[in-house]
Design a protein around this motif. Structure first.
Motif, short mmCIF file in Angstrom:
data_model
loop_
_atom_site.label_atom_id
_atom_site.label_comp_id
_atom_site.label_asym_id
_atom_site.label_seq_id
_atom_site.Cartn_x
_atom_site.Cartn_y
_atom_site.Cartn_z
N ALA A 187 -15.34 -2.56 30.90
CA ALA A 187 -16.02 -2.44 29.68
C ALA A 187 -16.50 -3.90 29.30
O ALA A 187 -17.64 -3.90 28.90
N ALA A 188 -15.51 -4.71 29.50
CA ALA A 188 -16.16 -6.19 29.27
C ALA A 188 -17.11 -6.70 30.29
O ALA A 188 -18.03 -7.23 29.80
N PHE A 189 -17.00 -6.34 31.36
CA PHE A 189 -18.14 -6.71 32.38
C PHE A 189 -19.41 -6.24 31.97
O PHE A 189 -20.73 -6.74 32.19
N GLU A 190 -19.54 -4.81 31.69
CA GLU A 190 -20.52 -4.05 31.24
C GLU A 190 -21.33 -4.69 30.10
O GLU A 190 -22.51 -4.67 29.96
N THR A 191 -20.44 -5.06 29.05
CA THR A 191 -21.12 -5.67 27.89
C THR A 191 -21.94 -6.90 28.23
O THR A 191 -23.06 -7.00 27.66
N ILE A 192 -21.29 -7.75 28.99
CA ILE A 192 -22.32 -9.08 29.31
C ILE A 192 -23.29 -8.59 30.31
O ILE A 192 -24.58 -9.28 30.08
N LYS A 193 -23.18 -7.74 31.33
CA LYS A 193 -24.33 -7.28 32.11
C LYS A 193 -25.54 -6.82 31.29
O LYS A 193 -26.65 -7.10 31.46
N ASN A 194 -25.14 -6.08 30.07
CA ASN A 194 -26.11 -5.36 29.50
C ASN A 194 -26.68 -5.96 28.30
O ASN A 194 -27.76 -5.83 27.89
N ASP A 195 -25.80 -6.92 27.54
CA ASP A 195 -26.34 -7.57 26.49
C ASP A 195 -26.45 -9.00 26.45
O ASP A 195 -27.05 -9.66 25.65
N PHE A 196 -25.77 -9.72 27.61
CA PHE A 196 -25.87 -11.10 27.72
C PHE A 196 -26.61 -11.66 29.03
O PHE A 196 -26.28 -12.71 29.43
N SER A 197 -27.63 -10.70 29.64
CA SER A 197 -28.03 -11.27 30.86
C SER A 197 -29.38 -11.97 30.19
O SER A 197 -29.56 -12.05 29.19
N ILE A 198 -29.70 -12.96 31.35
CA ILE A 198 -30.95 -13.82 31.03
C ILE A 198 -32.38 -12.66 30.59
O ILE A 198 -32.98 -13.10 29.67
N GLU A 199 -32.25 -11.60 31.00
CA GLU A 199 -33.33 -10.62 30.83
C GLU A 199 -33.26 -10.21 29.34
O GLU A 199 -34.37 -10.15 28.46
N ALA A 200 -32.10 -9.97 28.92
CA ALA A 200 -31.81 -9.48 27.33
C ALA A 200 -32.09 -10.56 26.52
O ALA A 200 -32.66 -10.36 25.48
N ALA A 201 -31.71 -11.85 26.75
CA ALA A 201 -32.19 -12.81 26.14
C ALA A 201 -33.41 -13.21 25.88
O ALA A 201 -33.89 -13.46 24.77
N ALA A 202 -34.05 -12.95 27.00
CA ALA A 202 -35.54 -13.26 26.84
C ALA A 202 -36.22 -12.28 26.16
O ALA A 202 -37.32 -12.48 25.23
N ASP A 203 -35.84 -11.03 26.28
CA ASP A 203 -36.59 -10.02 25.41
C ASP A 203 -36.16 -10.40 23.80
O ASP A 203 -37.00 -10.07 23.01
N ASN A 204 -34.86 -10.57 23.61
CA ASN A 204 -34.48 -11.09 22.15
C ASN A 204 -35.50 -12.00 21.46
O ASN A 204 -35.93 -12.01 20.57
N PHE A 205 -35.63 -13.07 22.58
CA PHE A 205 -36.58 -14.21 22.06
C PHE A 205 -38.00 -14.00 21.96
O PHE A 205 -38.56 -14.12 20.77
N ARG A 206 -38.64 -12.90 22.76
CA ARG A 206 -39.99 -12.50 22.66
C ARG A 206 -39.92 -11.73 21.36
O ARG A 206 -41.04 -11.91 20.51
N ASN A 207 -39.09 -10.97 20.98
CA ASN A 207 -39.23 -10.04 19.81
C ASN A 207 -39.12 -10.91 18.66
O ASN A 207 -39.66 -10.59 17.58
N VAL A 208 -38.35 -11.99 18.64
CA VAL A 208 -38.20 -12.85 17.39
C VAL A 208 -39.65 -13.73 17.34
O VAL A 208 -40.08 -13.75 16.21
N ARG A 209 -40.12 -14.08 18.24
CA ARG A 209 -41.44 -14.85 18.19
C ARG A 209 -42.45 -13.92 17.96
O ARG A 209 -43.48 -14.37 16.91
N LYS A 210 -42.45 -12.64 18.25
CA LYS A 210 -43.56 -11.71 17.92
C LYS A 210 -43.47 -11.35 16.26
O LYS A 210 -44.50 -11.44 15.70
N LYS A 211 -42.01 -11.25 15.81
CA LYS A 211 -42.09 -11.02 14.31
C LYS A 211 -42.77 -11.97 13.52
O LYS A 211 -43.30 -11.87 12.50
N HIS A 212 -42.44 -13.31 14.16
CA HIS A 212 -43.11 -14.49 13.33
C HIS A 212 -44.46 -14.93 13.60
O HIS A 212 -45.05 -15.67 12.94
N ASN A 213 -45.14 -14.15 14.58
CA ASN A 213 -46.50 -14.61 14.89
C ASN A 213 -47.33 -13.55 14.07
O ASN A 213 -48.47 -14.04 14.13
N HIS A 214 -46.77 -12.64 13.62
CA HIS A 214 -47.61 -11.46 12.57
C HIS A 214 -47.61 -11.92 11.31
O HIS A 214 -47.03 -12.69 10.63
#
Length: 226
Positions: free
Chosen positions: A199-226
């Motif tokens: 479960a620990a391994f899956e948490t990092i793979k799903n929530d702390f990958s570079i893809e997940a971090a990039a998606d989070n950053f894009r969503n934050v930028r999108k929120k403040h660009n509106h």
């Protein structure tokens, strides 16, 4: 200083609870990620009977409490060793305590290791012990979990946002030696370590990958660009 800002970011929602910023401040969470590396999780049944600590040896990390706790459970778990990966101002004091407790055969401080060596040392351990007084989102816990090593960790900073008690790790109820000993004994004898490891391994793979971090950053930028 924080309350003079108009907008703040943190690595995790619970970090805000620790620092108590003004309710009037705009805030967002910017996700961290764990870089991919060549070292992969060691199959659980091939791991050594070891508990790891991975931190700076300084005030607030409860190094002495952890050493005392491990010596308290040694008679019940004589096959287990404690590896303290790191160094710092309290290293000499910690080594002196290990000697006083006659625990040199089963508690060892490695000193600072390069990242690859530290990861290899972590990867063969069964549990990460991480008592602490204050944190953001500790990289050492994320790295251990990425190697399938569940944490027994204090609920400091953002830790409760990703260490889910009883699922992918255990939250320490206190960081004194007696409590660490009791809860370390519980996790080692629980029969759930292999399940928590996955479960620990899956948490990092799903929530702390570079893809997940990039998606989070894009969503934050999108929120403040509106």
């Amino acid at each position: 200083m924080m309350n003079k800002a108009s907008y703040i970011c943190a690595e995790s929602a619970s970090v805000f609870d620790q620092w108590h910023p003004s309710d009037e401040l705009l805030r967002d969470c910017i996700s961290l990620f764990v870089p991919e590396r060549d070292i992969v999780p060691v199959p659980f049944n091939e791991r050594h009977m070891k508990v790891a600590m991975f931190c700076r040896l300084c005030e607030g990390k409860h190094i002495d409490d952890s050493i005392k706790a491990f010596s308290m459970i040694h008679e019940k778990f004589p096959e287990y060793e404690l590896r303290i990966i790191g160094g710092g101002l309290l290293e000499d004091d910690a080594n002196a305590l290990i000697k006083d407790l006659k625990a040199e055969d089963y508690i060892r401080i490695t000193g600072w290791l390069d990242p690859e060596s530290a990861a290899k040392e972590l990867s063969v351990c069964r549990v990460l012990l991480f008592p602490t007084d204050a944190e953001g989102v500790p990289g050492s816990v994320l790295e251990a979990m990425s190697l399938g090593v569940p944490a027994l960790a204090s609920p400091a900073g953002g830790i409760p946002d990703f260490v889910i008690n009883g699922e992918n790790g255990v939250i320490l109820s206190s960081a004194d030696a007696e409590t660490i000993a009791k809860e370390l004994e519980e996790i080692l004898s629980s029969g759930k370590l292999e399940e928590m490891s996955y479960a620990a391994f899956e948490t990092i793979k799903n929530d702390f990958s570079i893809e997940a971090a990039a998606d989070n950053f894009r969503n934050v930028r999108k929120k403040h660009n509106h």
